[in-house]
Structures are given as C-alpha cells and as structure tokens.
Design a protein around this motif. Structure first.
Motif, mmCIF file in Angstrom:
data_model
loop_
_atom_site.group_PDB
_atom_site.id
_atom_site.type_symbol
_atom_site.label_atom_id
_atom_site.label_comp_id
_atom_site.label_asym_id
_atom_site.label_seq_id
_atom_site.Cartn_x
_atom_site.Cartn_y
_atom_site.Cartn_z
ATOM 1 N N GLY A 287 68.730 71.929 -16.517
ATOM 2 C CA GLY A 287 67.354 70.841 -16.626
ATOM 3 C C GLY A 287 66.351 70.630 -16.210
ATOM 4 N N LYS A 288 65.565 71.328 -16.042
ATOM 5 C CA LYS A 288 63.713 70.578 -15.314
ATOM 6 C C LYS A 288 63.121 69.399 -16.507
ATOM 7 C CE LYS A 288 65.020 73.395 -11.779
ATOM 8 N NZ LYS A 288 65.521 72.575 -10.615
ATOM 9 N N LYS A 289 62.372 68.893 -15.729
ATOM 10 C CA LYS A 289 61.926 68.016 -16.760
ATOM 11 C C LYS A 289 60.317 68.232 -15.989
ATOM 12 C CE LYS A 289 64.356 66.355 -19.406
ATOM 13 N NZ LYS A 289 65.032 66.330 -20.585
ATOM 14 N N PRO A 290 58.788 68.100 -16.792
ATOM 15 C CA PRO A 290 58.057 67.760 -15.735
ATOM 16 C C PRO A 290 57.732 66.335 -15.707
ATOM 17 C CG PRO A 290 57.526 68.280 -18.139
ATOM 18 C CD PRO A 290 59.079 68.052 -18.128
ATOM 19 N N VAL A 291 57.104 66.404 -14.035
ATOM 20 C CA VAL A 291 56.130 65.869 -13.437
ATOM 21 C C VAL A 291 54.887 65.745 -13.098
ATOM 22 C CG1 VAL A 291 58.475 65.990 -12.027
ATOM 23 C CG2 VAL A 291 57.220 66.768 -11.197
ATOM 24 N N SER A 292 54.540 64.409 -13.149
ATOM 25 C CA SER A 292 53.449 64.331 -12.519
ATOM 26 C C SER A 292 52.957 64.352 -10.936
ATOM 27 C CB SER A 292 52.763 62.545 -13.309
ATOM 28 O OG SER A 292 52.901 61.365 -13.036
#
Length: 232
Positions: free
Chosen positions: A29-34
């Motif tokens: 489960g990957k999540k977008p990061v800034s």
C-alpha cells in the motif's frame, strides 16, 4: 526528435503492515508524498519492502505503474472494489500517464529528477494482489493482461519530487519492449530462439536471466501456482 519525457504525477512510498490471510508483513500500500525524496541504490529513503527476497533490492529499487491502467481495470473488471483501484494500489513508487509496457524497453535509461535509473525487469504479479483487490484471480489476470508495471535499478543516486520529469536518455535494446518480454515469458513460453536472445541481454535483471536459462535447460515452464495463488 526530442527524447520522450513524462511528468511525475505522483511519487509514492509505504510502510510495512500486517497483510494477507496469515498477517504476513507487506508494504504494497503506497501513498503519494510531497516534497523532495532522496533516491539511493535501494530506492526512496522513506519507502519499505517487507519481503526482501521477492521485493526491493538494487534490481527492484523503484516500481513504476502506468496511471492509465486504472481506468482499464475499472472498465473491464466491475467485480473489483473500485475503492481499491486508486494510484498506489499496485505498490508503485512512480505514477505517470502516457507510457506503458509497450512503450519501454529493458535497459532503457531515464533521468529521474537528479538521479539516473534503468529498467531492469517487469513486475511478476503475486498473490498479494488477490488480497489487495479482494479478487481471487487478480494476480492471474494482471499477468495475462501484461499490465504489470516495471522496475528500475539506480545508476546514479539523486533526488526527485512530484511534478518533475522522467526523461528517456538512452535505449540500448529497442527491439525488446517489456510487452514483448512478457509474451515470451507468459504466452509463447518455449520459444527457444526468443529465450536465447533474451538471456543474452546484459541489462536484464539477474533473476530473470536465471529464470530464462533454467527454462532453456529444462525445456519446461516453471510452476506459477505458488506465486499466483493465495495461501490457505
């Protein structure tokens, strides 16, 4: 003609959590990061892989999955929970539009922010996709579809952030698209001429070279069931 370039619509990371029927750890489960992320020889510094035998490492430092595929999955497989079909669902670190498996070749070298990366192999779907999407045959249909994504090794470490470019700078094997390799591995599985040609690609990840050599020596296809079927 200018080399193709793609906008990094998302860069994504994830942490290992209990997953699957036996609570095996997974970081699928990957999540977008800034913000700007450092890229080392093992990938993004904030990313994790729970199963180093099959995921991560220098030959699988970063996983790229085509954003375009998500709509195709929604259209073709209405039984899959649409809430699971979001960017990051396939465990990808890089999400772009406009480049798919038919458009990239083994050994392609890209500038990724200030880093340099090279395509090493495609992704081999495993049973964790069945659990991830609550669809028992997901790994099988991903393999059959060819919509697997691909991995990069890191040639030069650097950093990158969302919105920067992924730009092709060298293509040593233009005849070996990832789509063609998938056909050899999963469709025309005992084509000796293609297997021999594939085994000679020095840019191909070592584990895929070994797979091809074993298939050539035995003239039989390896058993995929353990990889594709969810454990009881």
């Amino acid at each position: 003609m200018a080399n193709p370039s793609y906008i990094l619509e998302n860069i994504l990371t994830g942490k290992s959590v209990p997953f699957g029927p036996k609570g095996q750890p997974s970081a699928i489960g990957k999540k977008p990061v800034s913000g700007r992320l450092e890229i080392t020889s093992l990938g993004f510094t904030d990313d994790e892989q729970a199963d180093p035998r099959h995921h991560g490492g220098p030959e699988k430092a970063l996983h790229h999955y085509a954003r375009d595929h998500y709509q195709t999955w929604l259209d073709q497989y209405p039984d899959i929970n649409p809430n699971s079909l979001n960017v990051g669902g396939f465990g990808e670190n890089i999400s772009t539009t406009g480049v798919q498996e038919k458009d990239v070749c083994i050994g392609d070298i890209f500038k990724l922010g200030s880093a340099t990366v090279q395509i090493s192999q495609g992704r081999q779907p495993c049973w964790k996709l069945n659990v991830r999407f609550s669809y028992p045959k997901m790994a099988v249909v991903v393999q059959k579809s060819g919509r697997t994504g691909w991995y990069y090794r890191v040639l030069d470490e650097g950093a990158v952030q969302q919105g920067e470019q992924l730009t092709l700078i060298e293509r040593p094997n233009p005849e070996w698209t990832l789509a063609r390799i998938q056909k050899v591995l999963y469709v025309d599985t005992l084509n000796k001429r293609d297997l021999q040609s594939l085994s000679s690609l020095k840019e191909l990840a070592e584990n895929w070279q070994a797979l091809v050599q074993k298939r050539l020596s035995r003239l039989e296809v390896e058993d995929w069931s353990r990889r594709l079927e969810t454990p009881d």
